[in-house]
Each structure stands twice: as structure tokens, then as C-alpha cells.
Enzyme design. Structure first.
Site, PDB file in Angstrom:
ATOM      1  N   THR A  16     -55.347 -68.693  16.197  1.00 21.07           N
ATOM      2  CA  THR A  16     -54.235 -70.428  16.112  1.00 21.07           C
ATOM      3  C   THR A  16     -53.590 -69.685  17.326  1.00 21.07           C
ATOM      4  OG1 THR A  16     -53.124 -69.784  14.179  1.00 21.07           O
ATOM      5  CG2 THR A  16     -55.404 -70.687  13.993  1.00 21.07           C
ATOM      6  N   MET A 135     -52.954 -56.921  14.726  1.00 19.88           N
ATOM      7  CA  MET A 135     -52.025 -55.941  13.127  1.00 19.88           C
ATOM      8  C   MET A 135     -52.464 -54.798  13.976  1.00 19.88           C
ATOM      9  SD  MET A 135     -51.317 -58.747  12.005  1.00 19.88           S
ATOM     10  CE  MET A 135     -51.109 -58.452  10.408  1.00 19.88           C
ATOM     11  N   LEU A 138     -47.920 -50.694  17.690  1.00 20.12           N
ATOM     12  CA  LEU A 138     -48.626 -49.947  19.282  1.00 20.12           C
ATOM     13  C   LEU A 138     -47.612 -48.493  19.431  1.00 20.12           C
ATOM     14  CD1 LEU A 138     -48.554 -53.042  21.402  1.00 20.12           C
ATOM     15  CD2 LEU A 138     -50.549 -51.594  21.087  1.00 20.12           C
ATOM     16  N   ASN A 157     -44.327 -60.163  21.453  1.00 24.39           N
ATOM     17  CA  ASN A 157     -45.206 -60.003  19.355  1.00 24.39           C
ATOM     18  C   ASN A 157     -44.324 -61.287  19.572  1.00 24.39           C
ATOM     19  OD1 ASN A 157     -47.420 -59.413  17.122  1.00 24.39           O
ATOM     20  ND2 ASN A 157     -44.920 -58.480  16.878  1.00 24.39           N
ATOM     21  N   HIS A 159     -44.288 -62.414  15.014  1.00 28.88           N
ATOM     22  CA  HIS A 159     -44.156 -62.030  13.552  1.00 28.88           C
ATOM     23  C   HIS A 159     -43.775 -63.226  12.731  1.00 28.88           C
ATOM     24  CE1 HIS A 159     -43.251 -59.045  10.257  1.00 28.88           C
ATOM     25  NE2 HIS A 159     -42.350 -59.456  10.375  1.00 28.88           N
TER      26      HIS A 159
HETATM   27  C1  GAR Z   1     -49.538 -65.200  12.129  1.00 27.88           C
HETATM   28  O1  GAR Z   1     -48.798 -64.891  11.289  1.00 27.88           O
HETATM   29  C2  GAR Z   1     -48.531 -63.774  13.239  1.00 27.88           C
HETATM   30  O2  GAR Z   1     -47.736 -64.940  13.406  1.00 27.88           O
HETATM   31  C3  GAR Z   1     -49.497 -62.758  12.363  1.00 27.88           C
HETATM   32  O3  GAR Z   1     -50.408 -62.928  12.070  1.00 27.88           O
HETATM   33  C4  GAR Z   1     -50.388 -63.973  11.865  1.00 27.88           C
HETATM   34  C5  GAR Z   1     -51.961 -64.323  12.552  1.00 27.88           C
HETATM   35  O4  GAR Z   1     -52.342 -66.017  12.758  1.00 27.88           O
HETATM   36  N1  GAR Z   1     -48.632 -61.611  13.244  1.00 27.88           N
HETATM   37  C6  GAR Z   1     -48.077 -60.424  12.788  1.00 27.88           C
HETATM   38  O5  GAR Z   1     -48.656 -60.265  10.949  1.00 27.88           O
HETATM   39  C7  GAR Z   1     -47.697 -59.556  13.219  1.00 27.88           C
HETATM   40  N2  GAR Z   1     -46.719 -58.276  12.747  1.00 27.88           N
HETATM   41  P1  GAR Z   1     -53.442 -66.088  13.986  1.00 27.88           P
HETATM   42  O6  GAR Z   1     -54.419 -65.436  13.966  1.00 27.88           O
HETATM   43  O7  GAR Z   1     -53.990 -67.625  13.666  1.00 27.88           O
HETATM   44  O8  GAR Z   1     -52.567 -66.593  15.486  1.00 27.88           O
END
Ligand code: GAR
Length: 264
Positions: A16, A135, A138, A157, A159
Site C-alpha cells: 500500500t 522486511m 540490508l 525506509n 518504519h
Molecule cells: C508498513 O506498515 C510499513 O511501515 C512496515 O510494513 C508495512 C508494509 O505495508 N514496514 C516495516 O515494518 C519495515 N520494517 P504495505 O506493504 O501495505 O506498504
């Protein structure tokens, strides 16, 4: 006017945030265009989002690479230009007292996956790489081959927490379980640690009595979809500047940090 930037993205899931950035590029909110989308996960829903917009995509199946590495540590082929000692010295994902074999297995298996990522990415010119729900940590092996010269930080990134609180894989869950009254999200440049790089932007939301974890994730994602395009546009407009700054500490010492200053 600055020319449009070329943005590459790495994703692991539904995408998203990727969608928010693609939409912002297409509507002119970001002066940029998405030039590739890569994933470590063959079934990431975000790959369809890329295809729907005619954006080239590729997969580097980390799961398969790591399984193969574990079964066959001796035989797995490391990239020729991989230097274990150098990566060990630079990384601060693991604490220094972590078992050595954990660190080395991580760095070696990831370097194998990352060299494939780099090979795929080499087909495209890009100015900025956005991690949009990617996820995987790197390693310095990858980061040093994207940030050339080293001071040109160009991996961002997002977070799901107000860093430096709650780094790791479950930012909203950690925020919720701690009983925080405010949650939020952070966009930062990637450095050699886990969610530890210079902060570019943050947005927050209130956590109210009766809120569920799912409700918090929903509130958080809504903020992410605003924040990430804003930060990418600041990058496109060349408004982000990395500054090395000394900060005095209460005990009389000094801490030196690289922070992001933003042009008004
Ligand atoms: C999001 O909430 C993002 O902040 C998190 O994964 C989700 C991805 O949602 N990222 C992490 O936790 C990175 N460590 P999306 O695939 O719908 O964008």
C-alpha cells in the site's frame, strides 16, 4: 525546476505504501517516476500493483536462498567482491556480543541474496531506492554498492513506529503492547543498523482507550501514505541535507550524529 527523479522500490507484502508513491508520481505530487519494483517474496501482493501500472518487476526469493545456504553452507557461492571482515566491522544490526556464527551466517546468506538484487537492479538507472514494507535488513555489502559515493545516502525506509522507539519487525504491535498513548511512523535513510539511520520525517496519531491493534495499524498506515510521498518529494526537490552535528550530553560528553536538515 529539478528533473523528475527515478525511483526504485523494494517490497515484501501488500504494497500500500508502494501504491501511495506510484499514485503520487502519477498525479505530479512527486516529481518522479517509478522505474522498478523488486521483491524478496514471490507472492507479494504489491507485485500486481506494479504490473497494473506497467512498472517492471522482479523477485529475488530470499526464503529459497537462505534455505539453500543453511543446508549447504560450505557450497553456497559467495559473491567475488564480498568481504566478510569489512561487513562484520561495519554492521550494527547485531550487538557486538552476538554469537559470531549468527552474524557471519546472516551476512553471508544475505550477501548472496543481495548480489542477485543488485544484478536485477543494475538493469535500471535510479536516483532513490525506497523500501516500502521490505522486511529484510540490508547489509553493508548492499548499502555500499547503492550509496556511491558513501555520503550519498539514497535508500529510504518507512518504519511503523516513532523511531528510535520500537525498531524491528512489529512497530505497531510493540507500540500497542507498551500501552503508548501516541503511535506513529518514521521515514529515514538506511544506514548499517536496524531502523537506525537519519530521520527524515515522522507523523503521529492518538491511541485511544478501546483501540485494537488492527485499528492502530489502520490509523498508522493512513499516516504512512501521507508521510512517504512527502519525504520522497523532499528528496526530489533536493531539500534534504545530511549534517554531522555535535550534541552536548548531560555528563559533559559529546555525541556526534548525522542528522537530516530540511530546507524550508
Ligand atoms: C508498513 O506498515 C510499513 O511501515 C512496515 O510494513 C508495512 C508494509 O505495508 N514496514 C516495516 O515494518 C519495515 N520494517 P504495505 O506493504 O501495505 O506498504
Amino acid at each position: 525546476m529539478n528533473p523528475a527523479i527515478r525511483v526504485g522500490a523494494l517490497i515484501s507484502g501488500g504494497g500500500t505504501n508502494l501504491q501511495a508513491i506510484i499514485d503520487a508520481c502519477e498525479s505530479g505530487v512527486i516529481d518522479g517516476r517509478m522505474v522498478f519494483v523488486g521483491s524478496d517474496n514471490p507472492s507479494a501482493g504489491g507485485l500486481d500493483r506494479a504490473r497494473n501500472h506497467g512498472i517492471p518487476d522482479f523477485v529475488v526469493d530470499y526464503g529459497a536462498i537462505i534455505r539453500k545456504f543453511r543446508c549447504d553452507t560450505g557450497k553456497s557461492l559467495l559473491p567475488n567482491d564480498f568481504n566478510l571482515l569489512e561487513c562484520e566491522g561495519k554492521q550494527h544490526i547485531f550487538p557486538k556480543d552476538a554469537p559470531v556464527h549468527r552474524i557471519t551466517d546472516f551476512l553471508k546468506s544475505r550477501a548472496i541474496a543481495e548480489s542477485e538484487l543488485l544484478m536485477q537492479m543494475a538493469r535500471y538507472e535510479f536516483d532513490l531506492l525506497v523500501l516500502a514494507g521490505f522486511m529484510r535488513n540490508l547489509t553493508p555489502y548492499f548499502i555500499d554498492r547503492v550509496n556511491v559515493p558513501p555520503e550519498r545516502l539514497r535508500i529510504m525506509n518507512i518504519h511503523p513506529a516513532i523511531l528510535p522507539a520500537f525498531p524491528g519487525t512489529d512497530g505497531y504491535g510493540d507500540t500497542f503492547r507498551y500501552g503508548c498513548k501516541v503511535g506513529g511512523c518514521t521515514v529515514h535513510f538506511v544506514d548499517y543498523g536496524e531502523d537506525s539511520g537519519p530521520i527524515i520525517g515522522q507523523r503521529t496519531f492518538s491511541i485511544l482507550p478501546g483501540d485494537t491493534l488492527d485499528g492502530i495499524k489502520k490509523k498508522g498506515l493512513e499516516q504512512e501514505w501521507i508521510l512517504y510521498p512527502e519525504c520522497v518529494q523532499l528528496f526530489a526537490k533536493k531539500k534534504l541535507h545530511l549534517v554531522r552535528k555535535d550534541f552536548p550530553l548531560p555528563d559533559g560528553g559529546i555525541v556526534c550524529r548525522t542528522i537530516v536538515e530540511i530546507d524550508p
